[in-house]
Scaffold this motif. Structure first.
Motif, PDB file in Angstrom:
ATOM      1  N   UNK A  62      14.059  13.449   1.010  1.00 30.96           N
ATOM      2  CA  UNK A  62      14.743  14.970   1.301  1.00 30.96           C
ATOM      3  C   UNK A  62      14.077  15.980   1.594  1.00 30.96           C
ATOM      4  N   UNK A  63      14.464  17.202   1.631  1.00 32.02           N
ATOM      5  CA  UNK A  63      13.906  18.342   2.414  1.00 32.02           C
ATOM      6  C   UNK A  63      12.794  18.938   1.420  1.00 32.02           C
ATOM      7  N   UNK A  64      12.875  18.681   0.109  1.00 36.54           N
ATOM      8  CA  UNK A  64      11.926  19.046  -1.025  1.00 36.54           C
ATOM      9  C   UNK A  64      10.841  18.159  -1.179  1.00 36.54           C
ATOM     10  N   UNK A  65      10.783  17.109  -0.269  1.00 36.29           N
ATOM     11  CA  UNK A  65       9.623  16.134  -0.814  1.00 36.29           C
ATOM     12  C   UNK A  65       8.380  16.809  -0.213  1.00 36.29           C
ATOM     13  N   UNK A  66       7.348  16.855  -1.197  1.00 32.89           N
ATOM     14  CA  UNK A  66       6.053  17.442  -0.947  1.00 32.89           C
ATOM     15  C   UNK A  66       4.952  16.498  -0.775  1.00 32.89           C
ATOM     16  N   UNK A  67       5.242  15.155  -0.866  1.00 32.00           N
ATOM     17  CA  UNK A  67       4.267  14.264  -0.826  1.00 32.00           C
ATOM     18  C   UNK A  67       4.519  13.178   0.186  1.00 32.00           C
ATOM     19  N   UNK A  68       4.145  13.258   1.223  1.00 32.80           N
ATOM     20  CA  UNK A  68       4.375  12.362   2.305  1.00 32.80           C
ATOM     21  C   UNK A  68       4.026  11.136   2.220  1.00 32.80           C
ATOM     22  N   UNK A  69       4.559  10.009   2.737  1.00 30.78           N
ATOM     23  CA  UNK A  69       4.272   8.696   2.808  1.00 30.78           C
ATOM     24  C   UNK A  69       2.779   8.632   3.475  1.00 30.78           C
ATOM     25  N   UNK A  70       1.906   7.659   3.022  1.00 33.63           N
ATOM     26  CA  UNK A  70       0.836   7.571   3.713  1.00 33.63           C
ATOM     27  C   UNK A  70       0.382   6.015   3.735  1.00 33.63           C
ATOM     28  N   UNK A  71       1.116   5.074   3.963  1.00 34.88           N
ATOM     29  CA  UNK A  71       0.824   3.844   3.962  1.00 34.88           C
ATOM     30  C   UNK A  71      -0.363   3.090   4.589  1.00 34.88           C
ATOM     31  N   UNK A  72      -0.973   2.274   3.888  1.00 36.29           N
ATOM     32  CA  UNK A  72      -2.079   1.482   4.528  1.00 36.29           C
ATOM     33  C   UNK A  72      -1.800   0.047   4.374  1.00 36.29           C
ATOM     34  N   UNK A  73      -2.690  -0.644   5.038  1.00 35.40           N
ATOM     35  CA  UNK A  73      -2.593  -2.097   4.640  1.00 35.40           C
ATOM     36  C   UNK A  73      -3.096  -2.663   3.579  1.00 35.40           C
ATOM     37  N   UNK A  74      -3.573  -1.595   2.615  1.00 37.57           N
ATOM     38  CA  UNK A  74      -4.155  -2.236   1.357  1.00 37.57           C
ATOM     39  C   UNK A  74      -3.077  -1.839   0.204  1.00 37.57           C
ATOM     40  N   UNK A  76       0.455  -2.703  -0.012  1.00 37.62           N
ATOM     41  CA  UNK A  76       1.866  -3.072   0.435  1.00 37.62           C
ATOM     42  C   UNK A  76       2.774  -3.447  -0.761  1.00 37.62           C
ATOM     43  N   UNK A  77       3.879  -3.255  -0.544  1.00 41.11           N
ATOM     44  CA  UNK A  77       4.993  -3.657  -1.816  1.00 41.11           C
ATOM     45  C   UNK A  77       5.601  -5.101  -1.518  1.00 41.11           C
ATOM     46  N   UNK A  78       4.901  -5.902  -2.380  1.00 43.44           N
ATOM     47  CA  UNK A  78       5.098  -7.184  -2.432  1.00 43.44           C
ATOM     48  C   UNK A  78       6.235  -7.747  -3.329  1.00 43.44           C
ATOM     49  N   UNK A  79       7.118  -8.341  -2.536  1.00 46.83           N
ATOM     50  CA  UNK A  79       8.183  -9.172  -3.413  1.00 46.83           C
ATOM     51  C   UNK A  79       8.063 -10.501  -3.321  1.00 46.83           C
ATOM     52  N   UNK A  80       7.842 -11.506  -4.590  1.00 48.39           N
ATOM     53  CA  UNK A  80       8.028 -12.836  -4.156  1.00 48.39           C
ATOM     54  C   UNK A  80       9.114 -13.338  -4.684  1.00 48.39           C
ATOM     55  N   UNK A  81       9.966 -13.994  -3.658  1.00 44.38           N
ATOM     56  CA  UNK A  81      11.235 -14.256  -4.014  1.00 44.38           C
ATOM     57  C   UNK A  81      11.234 -15.776  -4.549  1.00 44.38           C
ATOM     58  N   UNK A  82      10.311 -16.541  -4.632  1.00 46.85           N
ATOM     59  CA  UNK A  82      10.245 -17.706  -5.459  1.00 46.85           C
ATOM     60  C   UNK A  82      10.680 -18.935  -4.588  1.00 46.85           C
ATOM     61  N   UNK A  83      10.555 -18.794  -3.423  1.00 43.55           N
ATOM     62  CA  UNK A  83      11.108 -20.070  -2.263  1.00 43.55           C
ATOM     63  C   UNK A  83      10.359 -19.860  -1.020  1.00 43.55           C
ATOM     64  N   UNK A  84      10.334 -21.133  -0.310  1.00 44.75           N
ATOM     65  CA  UNK A  84       9.808 -21.057   0.909  1.00 44.75           C
ATOM     66  C   UNK A  84      10.544 -20.055   1.762  1.00 44.75           C
ATOM     67  N   UNK A 116       8.240  -2.413   7.047  1.00 43.19           N
ATOM     68  CA  UNK A 116       9.528  -1.524   6.890  1.00 43.19           C
ATOM     69  C   UNK A 116       9.697  -0.233   7.951  1.00 43.19           C
ATOM     70  N   UNK A 117      10.734  -0.232   8.202  1.00 46.46           N
ATOM     71  CA  UNK A 117      11.013   0.800   9.611  1.00 46.46           C
ATOM     72  C   UNK A 117      10.782   2.370   9.280  1.00 46.46           C
ATOM     73  N   UNK A 118      10.715   2.383   7.931  1.00 41.98           N
ATOM     74  CA  UNK A 118      10.569   4.060   7.745  1.00 41.98           C
ATOM     75  C   UNK A 118       9.079   4.341   7.776  1.00 41.98           C
ATOM     76  N   UNK A 119       8.348   3.746   6.846  1.00 40.27           N
ATOM     77  CA  UNK A 119       6.907   4.360   6.808  1.00 40.27           C
ATOM     78  C   UNK A 119       5.952   3.280   7.157  1.00 40.27           C
ATOM     79  N   UNK A 120       6.327   1.935   7.452  1.00 35.95           N
ATOM     80  CA  UNK A 120       5.337   1.095   7.466  1.00 35.95           C
ATOM     81  C   UNK A 120       4.805   0.018   6.449  1.00 35.95           C
ATOM     82  N   UNK A 123       5.981  -6.132   3.280  1.00 37.33           N
ATOM     83  CA  UNK A 123       6.377  -7.070   2.503  1.00 37.33           C
ATOM     84  C   UNK A 123       5.973  -8.179   2.535  1.00 37.33           C
ATOM     85  N   UNK A 124       4.614  -8.723   2.035  1.00 33.13           N
ATOM     86  CA  UNK A 124       4.120 -10.149   2.315  1.00 33.13           C
ATOM     87  C   UNK A 124       4.277 -10.841   0.962  1.00 33.13           C
TER      88      UNK A 124
END
Length: 126
Positions: A62-74, A76-84, A116-120, A123-124
């Motif tokens: 939103x417009x009041x956001x003061x901290x901007x996303x700063x993604x790096x390859x180090x 990641x948000x990782x979600x293990x789904x428990x299946x191949x 992710x399409x927003x800030x990169x 999800x590995x």
């Protein structure tokens, strides 16, 4: 869900609508709460997760956001789904704006990384 959460993961976002499409329509997370800022000290929030999980993902923007996303390859948000890896969820994530990103022989052999399409954030592996 909020009263049961044991872990909260918060991430700043530049485009909450794009992030919501990716995580809800692409990954299949539930959307129990969407909160609009009511003042200059508040943020728009999208809270995502699975109904009975002990965690939720809180996307802040939103417009009041003061901290901007700063993604790096180090970071990641990782979600293990428990299946191949199944091509159907990968295709859904791509339709929701994500893109498959090669991550090297090991990760590509045992998983798939979708940006992710927003800030990169990635999800590995799925």
């Amino acid at each position: 869900m909020i009263n049961e959460v044991a872990v909260r993961i918060a991430r700043p976002r530049t485009d909450l609508a794009a992030a919501e499409r990716f995580y809800v329509h692409g990954l299949g997370l539930d959307l129990p709460h969407r909160i609009a800022a009511n003042g200059p000290e508040e943020h728009d929030l999208v809270i995502l997760g699975w109904r009975h999980a002990a965690w939720h993902l809180e996307l802040v923007g939103g417009p009041n956001l003061t901290t901007r996303p700063a993604p790096t390859s180090e970071d990641p948000l990782v979600l293990y789904l428990g299946a191949p890896v199944d091509e159907a969820p990968v295709a859904r994530l791509e339709r929701a704006g994500g893109s498959v990103v090669p991550q090297g022989a090991y990760r590509d052999r045992f998983g798939v990384t979708v940006r992710d399409p927003d800030v990169g954030h990635c999800l590995p592996p799925l």
